[in-house]
Motif scaffolding. Sequence first.
Motif, PDB file in Angstrom:
ATOM      1  N   PRO A  74      86.619  78.843  11.469  1.00 33.49           N
ATOM      2  CA  PRO A  74      87.002  77.548  10.895  1.00 33.49           C
ATOM      3  C   PRO A  74      86.252  77.274   9.592  1.00 33.49           C
ATOM      4  O   PRO A  74      85.222  77.894   9.314  1.00 33.49           O
ATOM      5  CB  PRO A  74      86.596  76.544  11.986  1.00 33.49           C
ATOM      6  N   GLU A  75      86.769  76.328   8.811  1.00 28.26           N
ATOM      7  CA  GLU A  75      86.167  76.004   7.519  1.00 28.26           C
ATOM      8  C   GLU A  75      84.702  75.604   7.643  1.00 28.26           C
ATOM      9  O   GLU A  75      83.904  75.891   6.775  1.00 28.26           O
ATOM     10  CB  GLU A  75      86.952  74.870   6.844  1.00 28.26           C
ATOM     11  N   MET A  76      84.363  74.905   8.736  1.00 31.32           N
ATOM     12  CA  MET A  76      82.989  74.430   8.884  1.00 31.32           C
ATOM     13  C   MET A  76      82.051  75.490   9.450  1.00 31.32           C
ATOM     14  O   MET A  76      80.882  75.238   9.672  1.00 31.32           O
ATOM     15  CB  MET A  76      82.930  73.171   9.746  1.00 31.32           C
ATOM     16  N   GLY A  77      82.564  76.697   9.706  1.00 31.21           N
ATOM     17  CA  GLY A  77      81.743  77.778  10.233  1.00 31.21           C
ATOM     18  C   GLY A  77      81.647  77.741  11.746  1.00 31.21           C
ATOM     19  O   GLY A  77      82.220  76.881  12.402  1.00 31.21           O
ATOM     20  N   ARG A  78      80.926  78.684  12.291  1.00 31.84           N
ATOM     21  CA  ARG A  78      80.741  78.765  13.747  1.00 31.84           C
ATOM     22  C   ARG A  78      79.353  78.260  14.118  1.00 31.84           C
ATOM     23  O   ARG A  78      78.387  78.507  13.413  1.00 31.84           O
ATOM     24  CB  ARG A  78      80.876  80.204  14.221  1.00 31.84           C
ATOM     25  N   ILE A  79      79.292  77.616  15.269  1.00 27.88           N
ATOM     26  CA  ILE A  79      78.014  77.139  15.769  1.00 27.88           C
ATOM     27  C   ILE A  79      77.428  78.138  16.759  1.00 27.88           C
ATOM     28  O   ILE A  79      76.244  78.370  16.798  1.00 27.88           O
ATOM     29  CB  ILE A  79      78.165  75.756  16.442  1.00 27.88           C
ATOM     30  N   GLY A  80      78.281  78.729  17.579  1.00 26.88           N
ATOM     31  CA  GLY A  80      77.781  79.649  18.600  1.00 26.88           C
ATOM     32  C   GLY A  80      78.683  80.849  18.762  1.00 26.88           C
ATOM     33  O   GLY A  80      79.575  81.098  17.964  1.00 26.88           O
TER      34      GLY A  80
END
Length: 87
Positions: free
Chosen positions: A48-54
Motif C-alpha cells: 500500500p501507499e503508506m507502506g507495511r507495518i508488519g
Amino acid sequence: MSAHTLQAPRFAKGQRVHFVGGRGAIKNYQFGSGYVTYLIEMEMGPEPEMGRIGAETTICLFESDLQSVEDKKSEAIYDFVASCQLA
C-alpha cells in the motif's frame, strides 16, 4: 468406552490454498473434536501507499473453508471473483 480414529488432514503444511478473502499457505494444523483447523499465512498483496507495518497476516480456518490452489476449477472461480471485485 469408545475408540476415536483421527482422519488424515486434507491439506499438508506448506500447501497453497484459497478461501473467501484470499489465498495463503498452510503453516500448521490442529485436530479438534471431529474437525481440523488450519493456521494459514495469507499471501501479501501489493504494497500500500503508506507502506507495511508488519509481516503477513496469519488466520485460523476450518478445513471446510479451504480449497486447494491445485484444483483448477476452484482456482478459475477464485480468479473470476477476484477480478470482479477489482472492477
